[in-house]
Design a protein around this motif. Structure first.
Motif, PDB file in Angstrom:
ATOM      1  N   UNK A 106      11.877  -6.801 -10.275  1.00  0.00           N
ATOM      2  CA  UNK A 106      12.588  -7.915  -9.636  1.00  0.00           C
ATOM      3  C   UNK A 106      13.616  -7.387  -8.644  1.00  0.00           C
ATOM      4  N   UNK A 107      14.384  -6.385  -9.062  1.00  0.00           N
ATOM      5  CA  UNK A 107      15.431  -5.822  -8.213  1.00  0.00           C
ATOM      6  C   UNK A 107      14.855  -5.257  -6.917  1.00  0.00           C
ATOM      7  N   UNK A 108      13.830  -4.441  -7.030  1.00  0.00           N
ATOM      8  CA  UNK A 108      13.250  -3.805  -5.844  1.00  0.00           C
ATOM      9  C   UNK A 108      12.635  -4.846  -4.922  1.00  0.00           C
ATOM     10  N   UNK A 109      11.970  -5.841  -5.490  1.00  0.00           N
ATOM     11  CA  UNK A 109      11.354  -6.877  -4.659  1.00  0.00           C
ATOM     12  C   UNK A 109      12.412  -7.673  -3.903  1.00  0.00           C
ATOM     13  N   UNK A 110      13.505  -8.038  -4.571  1.00  0.00           N
ATOM     14  CA  UNK A 110      14.552  -8.822  -3.918  1.00  0.00           C
ATOM     15  C   UNK A 110      15.215  -8.046  -2.785  1.00  0.00           C
ATOM     16  N   UNK A 111      15.414  -6.749  -2.994  1.00  0.00           N
ATOM     17  CA  UNK A 111      15.996  -5.932  -1.933  1.00  0.00           C
ATOM     18  C   UNK A 111      15.040  -5.862  -0.744  1.00  0.00           C
ATOM     19  N   UNK A 141      24.022   3.293 -13.050  1.00  0.00           N
ATOM     20  CA  UNK A 141      24.550   3.220 -11.701  1.00  0.00           C
ATOM     21  C   UNK A 141      24.028   2.038 -10.904  1.00  0.00           C
ATOM     22  N   UNK A 142      22.969   1.393 -11.385  1.00  0.00           N
ATOM     23  CA  UNK A 142      22.391   0.251 -10.686  1.00  0.00           C
ATOM     24  C   UNK A 142      22.789  -1.085 -11.315  1.00  0.00           C
ATOM     25  N   UNK A 143      23.482  -1.030 -12.447  1.00  0.00           N
ATOM     26  CA  UNK A 143      23.930  -2.271 -13.091  1.00  0.00           C
ATOM     27  C   UNK A 143      25.123  -2.851 -12.353  1.00  0.00           C
ATOM     28  N   UNK A 144      26.096  -2.023 -12.070  1.00  0.00           N
ATOM     29  CA  UNK A 144      27.200  -2.385 -11.182  1.00  0.00           C
ATOM     30  C   UNK A 144      27.103  -1.404 -10.023  1.00  0.00           C
ATOM     31  N   UNK A 145      26.311  -1.762  -9.029  1.00  0.00           N
ATOM     32  CA  UNK A 145      25.918  -0.828  -7.980  1.00  0.00           C
ATOM     33  C   UNK A 145      26.944  -0.848  -6.847  1.00  0.00           C
ATOM     34  N   UNK A 184       0.836  -1.201   0.000  1.00  0.00           N
ATOM     35  CA  UNK A 184       0.000   0.000   0.000  1.00  0.00           C
ATOM     36  C   UNK A 184       0.869   1.250   0.000  1.00  0.00           C
ATOM     37  N   UNK A 185       0.477   2.224  -0.797  1.00  0.00           N
ATOM     38  CA  UNK A 185       1.238   3.465  -0.871  1.00  0.00           C
ATOM     39  C   UNK A 185       1.081   4.309   0.387  1.00  0.00           C
ATOM     40  N   UNK A 186       0.186   3.904   1.278  1.00  0.00           N
ATOM     41  CA  UNK A 186      -0.048   4.652   2.513  1.00  0.00           C
ATOM     42  C   UNK A 186       0.700   4.044   3.696  1.00  0.00           C
ATOM     43  N   UNK A 187       1.545   3.029   3.422  1.00  0.00           N
ATOM     44  CA  UNK A 187       2.371   2.418   4.451  1.00  0.00           C
ATOM     45  C   UNK A 187       3.794   2.297   3.914  1.00  0.00           C
ATOM     46  N   UNK A 188       4.747   2.421   4.805  1.00  0.00           N
ATOM     47  CA  UNK A 188       6.130   2.377   4.363  1.00  0.00           C
ATOM     48  C   UNK A 188       6.597   0.957   4.077  1.00  0.00           C
ATOM     49  N   UNK A 189       7.200   0.781   2.939  1.00  0.00           N
ATOM     50  CA  UNK A 189       7.981  -0.399   2.583  1.00  0.00           C
ATOM     51  C   UNK A 189       8.894   0.055   1.452  1.00  0.00           C
ATOM     52  N   UNK A 190       9.921  -0.706   1.176  1.00  0.00           N
ATOM     53  CA  UNK A 190      10.828  -0.330   0.085  1.00  0.00           C
ATOM     54  C   UNK A 190      10.062  -0.242  -1.236  1.00  0.00           C
ATOM     55  N   UNK A 191       9.261  -1.262  -1.615  1.00  0.00           N
ATOM     56  CA  UNK A 191       8.528  -1.155  -2.882  1.00  0.00           C
ATOM     57  C   UNK A 191       7.558   0.017  -2.932  1.00  0.00           C
ATOM     58  N   UNK A 192       6.775   0.225  -1.859  1.00  0.00           N
ATOM     59  CA  UNK A 192       5.790   1.304  -1.899  1.00  0.00           C
ATOM     60  C   UNK A 192       6.473   2.664  -1.988  1.00  0.00           C
ATOM     61  N   UNK A 193       7.606   2.822  -1.301  1.00  0.00           N
ATOM     62  CA  UNK A 193       8.327   4.084  -1.337  1.00  0.00           C
ATOM     63  C   UNK A 193       8.874   4.349  -2.736  1.00  0.00           C
ATOM     64  N   UNK A 194       9.375   3.306  -3.385  1.00  0.00           N
ATOM     65  CA  UNK A 194       9.886   3.450  -4.758  1.00  0.00           C
ATOM     66  C   UNK A 194       8.753   3.815  -5.711  1.00  0.00           C
ATOM     67  N   UNK A 203      17.750   4.820  -1.494  1.00  0.00           N
ATOM     68  CA  UNK A 203      18.696   4.544  -2.590  1.00  0.00           C
ATOM     69  C   UNK A 203      17.946   4.198  -3.874  1.00  0.00           C
ATOM     70  N   UNK A 204      16.990   3.288  -3.786  1.00  0.00           N
ATOM     71  CA  UNK A 204      16.320   2.818  -4.997  1.00  0.00           C
ATOM     72  C   UNK A 204      15.222   3.750  -5.478  1.00  0.00           C
ATOM     73  N   UNK A 205      14.843   4.721  -4.651  1.00  0.00           N
ATOM     74  CA  UNK A 205      13.939   5.751  -5.155  1.00  0.00           C
ATOM     75  C   UNK A 205      14.615   6.570  -6.244  1.00  0.00           C
ATOM     76  N   UNK A 206      15.960   6.531  -6.290  1.00  0.00           N
ATOM     77  CA  UNK A 206      16.702   7.266  -7.316  1.00  0.00           C
ATOM     78  C   UNK A 206      16.484   6.695  -8.716  1.00  0.00           C
ATOM     79  N   UNK A 207      15.921   5.498  -8.811  1.00  0.00           N
ATOM     80  CA  UNK A 207      15.569   4.961 -10.129  1.00  0.00           C
ATOM     81  C   UNK A 207      14.571   5.872 -10.841  1.00  0.00           C
ATOM     82  N   UNK A 208      13.821   6.627 -10.071  1.00  0.00           N
ATOM     83  CA  UNK A 208      12.843   7.545 -10.654  1.00  0.00           C
ATOM     84  C   UNK A 208      13.470   8.852 -11.100  1.00  0.00           C
ATOM     85  N   UNK A 209      14.748   9.057 -10.764  1.00  0.00           N
ATOM     86  CA  UNK A 209      15.349  10.362 -11.019  1.00  0.00           C
ATOM     87  C   UNK A 209      16.727  10.303 -11.651  1.00  0.00           C
ATOM     88  N   UNK A 210      17.218   9.106 -11.937  1.00  0.00           N
ATOM     89  CA  UNK A 210      18.545   9.008 -12.530  1.00  0.00           C
ATOM     90  C   UNK A 210      18.630   7.771 -13.413  1.00  0.00           C
TER      91      UNK A 210
END
Length: 440
Positions: A371-376, A410-414, A27-37, A399-406
């Protein structure tokens, strides 16, 4: 007619993605890595498309972002990429049969940090201070100090401290933007769980050190994200990952006030209304507007790069990596290059994918991001429940929220993720808390 279709599509997708994210367990109304991304994707690569389309943001209009058909295409690709990321995570959650975020959020933290963990923190802080000391002594000027001294050449100084730094800036960025905030998150989580004078003093020292590092280049957003990270630590521990409304409003009021002050002090903007416009422009259209030029210049002006913007460690492949964000900025604002400022025009990850592989890259890349975000996310909850697991979850979200802005390169060899994950596993071994959790 095109305008009506655009608005209907734009609004409908927002409702769909909120519903679909909840269906997937994030849910976008609760914190988790996927929802934050996902929220980051919506803020940085979706919401700003509406003001771009209707030309409400004059900063983007003056740069030439005026082609409505191209902006509509950006809307379609951006919504597709977000939807496929969420769909991929939904499928993975069903395959792995992992617990829902609701049950996971009720996990109780382990006890406070032990002596070995405090020793490890002390060692990490000493290493960080040593590296930062070498960095600052190697600079001719520090942007933050120069700004207070009234120096008008802040843009060049900032460039020399970051993009145009003569040394190995990735080590500096590792310390300033990753290790120090991570340690601060650990101490803050431990203090929230079991307050003490020692932890309070320790955290304040780390907070001040981290804040100076983040503000030293007079960049506007890193310190704001650091404050948001501390807020997420609080949400994780005290609110069962639910965003408390009053505290959330207060935090973003503080962040906005800091950003306004930053603009008024460290830029040529001297009026409050203009500062507000600049903040909203940077927040909602700053990144997604850049993808307009990625799509406009490739392949019309430049041929597809076919991977040449990706990392080439030790030159194992026969090409020199192209800094696509710098190249785009040179094309959009050649005046910066003329005065010696190395500018950058980063955008959502799929912009770089497009200039390398065209439409095929646009179609398949969101699957790998999901896949990447879920595994993290899965890894963060396998860690033993402790302040360190909380800090890692918050660091990973930021860190992974930067996928939306860059770009994606940088995430291939992170480098940052590899080092931070290594630090976390070293921490777990040193602490003796090696009982990993299962999520099934």
């Amino acid at each position: 007619m095109l305008d009506v279709i655009f608005v209907l599509y734009y609004i409908t997708f927002l409702f769909v993605i909120v519903w679909f994210a909840a269906l997937s367990g994030f849910s976008l109304f609760r914190f988790s890595i996927p929802s934050f991304v996902i929220v980051a994707f919506l803020i940085f690569s979706y919401i700003g498309i509406l003001p771009m389309y209707f030309q409400w943001d004059m900063n983007r209009v003056l740069l030439g972002v005026v082609n409505k058909q191209l902006i509509f295409f950006i809307l379609i690709i951006s919504s597709y990429s977000i939807f496929i990321v969420v769909l991929t995570m939904l499928i993975l959650s069903k395959i792995s049969m992992s617990s829902s975020i609701d049950s996971i959020s009720k996990v109780v933290l382990c006890g406070p940090l032990n002596l070995r963990e405090h020793i490890l923190i002390a060692i990490l802080v000493v290493v960080c201070v040593f590296i930062l000391s070498k960095y600052y002594f190697s600079l001719e000027s520090i942007a933050l100090i120069s700004a207070f001294e009234g120096n008008s050449d802040i843009a060049r100084i900032r460039s020399d401290m970051t993009n145009n730094y003569s040394g190995k800036y990735h080590w500096v960025s590792l310390i300033i933007n990753n290790v120090l905030p991570f340690i601060s998150f650990v101490l803050f989580a431990s203090f929230i769980k079991k307050p003490s004078f020692f932890l309070c003093f320790y955290f304040i020292v780390l907070f001040l050190l981290t804040s100076f590092g983040l503000l030293s280049a007079s960049l506007k957003s890193p310190f704001a994200w650091f404050l948001i990270g501390l807020f997420l630590v609080y949400v994780y521990i005290k609110s069962e990952m639910k965003y408390p409304v009053k505290i959330t409003i207060f935090l973003f009021s503080v962040v906005f006030a800091l950003l306004i002050s930053n603009y008024l002090m460290f830029s040529n903007i001297t009026e409050l209304p203009k500062a507000l416009k600049a903040i909203f422009s940077r927040l909602f259209t700053g990144q997604i507007a850049n993808v307009y030029f990625y799509l406009d210049f490739y392949p019309e002006t430049r041929e597809y790069l076919l991977g040449r913007s990706f990392p080439n460690p030790k030159s194992i492949w026969p090409f020199t990596p192209v800094s696509i964000s710098v190249e785009i900025m040179d094309l959009v604002s050649p005046k910066l290059k003329a005065i010696g400022v190395v500018g950058s025009a980063p955008t959502v990850y799929w912009g770089e994918v497009y200039v390398n592989f065209g439409f095929v890259g646009l179609l398949v890349s969101p699957v790998f991001i999901g896949i990447l975000v879920y595994l993290i996310w899965y890894l963060s909850f396998m860690l033993p429940s402790s302040p360190v697991s909380v800090a890692f979850a918050v660091w990973a979200a930021l860190h992974y929220k930067n996928l939306a802005a860059t770009g994606i390169s940088g995430f291939l060899i992170d480098f940052y993720a590899v080092v931070m994950i290594a630090i976390v596993f070293l921490w777990v071994l040193v602490s003796g808390k090696i009982k990993f959790r299962r999520l099934v």
